[in-house]
Design an enzyme around this catalytic site. Sequence first.
Site, short mmCIF file in Angstrom:
data_model
loop_
_atom_site.label_atom_id
_atom_site.label_comp_id
_atom_site.label_asym_id
_atom_site.label_seq_id
_atom_site.Cartn_x
_atom_site.Cartn_y
_atom_site.Cartn_z
N HIS A 112 0.81 -1.22 0.00
CA HIS A 112 0.00 0.00 0.00
C HIS A 112 0.84 1.27 0.00
O HIS A 112 0.28 2.37 0.08
CB HIS A 112 -0.96 -0.02 1.19
CG HIS A 112 -2.03 -1.06 1.03
ND1 HIS A 112 -1.83 -2.37 1.41
CD2 HIS A 112 -3.27 -1.00 0.51
CE1 HIS A 112 -2.92 -3.06 1.13
NE2 HIS A 112 -3.82 -2.25 0.58
N HIS A 129 -1.64 -6.37 -5.97
CA HIS A 129 -2.03 -7.48 -5.10
C HIS A 129 -3.50 -7.85 -5.32
O HIS A 129 -4.30 -7.05 -5.80
CB HIS A 129 -1.77 -7.16 -3.63
CG HIS A 129 -2.52 -5.98 -3.10
ND1 HIS A 129 -2.08 -4.68 -3.25
CD2 HIS A 129 -3.67 -5.89 -2.40
CE1 HIS A 129 -2.91 -3.84 -2.67
NE2 HIS A 129 -3.91 -4.55 -2.15
N ARG A 162 -15.47 3.16 6.82
CA ARG A 162 -14.19 2.70 7.35
C ARG A 162 -13.81 3.52 8.59
O ARG A 162 -14.11 4.71 8.66
CB ARG A 162 -13.11 2.80 6.27
CG ARG A 162 -13.34 1.82 5.13
CD ARG A 162 -12.58 2.19 3.87
NE ARG A 162 -11.14 2.10 4.03
CZ ARG A 162 -10.42 1.00 3.88
NH1 ARG A 162 -11.03 -0.14 3.57
NH2 ARG A 162 -9.11 1.02 4.00
N CYS A 199 -14.17 -4.89 2.24
CA CYS A 199 -13.12 -4.84 1.22
C CYS A 199 -11.81 -5.20 1.89
O CYS A 199 -11.41 -4.54 2.85
CB CYS A 199 -12.99 -3.44 0.61
SG CYS A 199 -14.47 -2.45 0.68
N SER A 200 -11.13 -6.23 1.40
CA SER A 200 -9.87 -6.62 2.02
C SER A 200 -9.08 -7.48 1.04
O SER A 200 -9.28 -7.39 -0.17
CB SER A 200 -10.11 -7.34 3.35
OG SER A 200 -8.91 -7.50 4.07
N GLU A 255 -3.84 2.24 -3.25
CA GLU A 255 -4.25 0.89 -3.63
C GLU A 255 -3.84 0.61 -5.07
O GLU A 255 -3.88 1.50 -5.93
CB GLU A 255 -5.77 0.73 -3.51
CG GLU A 255 -6.35 0.85 -2.12
CD GLU A 255 -6.10 -0.36 -1.24
OE1 GLU A 255 -5.40 -1.29 -1.69
OE2 GLU A 255 -6.60 -0.37 -0.11
N GLU A 291 -4.90 -2.86 -7.00
CA GLU A 291 -5.51 -4.15 -6.68
C GLU A 291 -6.13 -4.80 -7.91
O GLU A 291 -6.65 -4.12 -8.81
CB GLU A 291 -6.63 -3.96 -5.65
CG GLU A 291 -6.14 -3.45 -4.31
CD GLU A 291 -7.20 -3.41 -3.25
OE1 GLU A 291 -6.85 -3.60 -2.07
OE2 GLU A 291 -8.39 -3.19 -3.56
#
Length: 235
Positions: free
Chosen positions: A42, A54, A73, A89-90, A149, A151
């Site tokens: 990150h 990732h 969040r 979200c993870s 991010e 992703e």
Amino acid sequence: MVDATADAGMDAVQRRLMFEDECILVDENDCVVGHDTKYNCHLMEKIESENLLHRAFSVFLFNSKYELLLQQRSATKVTFPLVWTNTCCSHPLYRESELIEENALGARNAAQRKLLDELGIPAEDVPVDEFIPLGRMLYKAPSDGKWGEHELDYLLFIVRDVKVNPNPDEVADVKYVNRDHLKELLRKADAGEEDLKLSPWFRLVVDNFLFKWWDHVEQGTLHEAADMKTIHKLT
């Protein structure tokens, strides 16, 4: 090697996760190429200089009234604090159960784990087989000057009535929304009202997929909407 004593202002829980969690590194075709800490994955400096990408997942959980559960969040999150987003979200972690690629089982196992961690939703309320993988998207989004991010995100839908007990280290607030409520949130975010912000990945899903997929939620035809062969590059 990053010094774990760095970023002393970081929340203790978030710091531990940043250094202990090992994300799955992939290429743009979603082939695993290695692993690295959540911290490194990150850091915008690493993302830009090493093109670190990732694997991630985003859960969209609807109740039996076809309302979507959103979360805000927590203020202590390193990336995108106090931002409203989809249910959870993870990242799948670099471990055997979350590396399984067949039918996106690794991502689904990770989703069940994180729904408990973040929202206190018991595993029996969200059986792994009930998650429907609808698609994958690749995006990049800076959070601030340091963090961001990059992703390859698995979009997982599930329709279940669940018990929610949010973990304050992860989640500041939750709410269920119907389509009209969500459209009003979008309007407020666009107008800068109430300092309301939406996560960039959630906004990408909203703008590209969500409302047509919501039709399938209501019609019970989510499997017809699934396309796990395409990787939508939305950066």
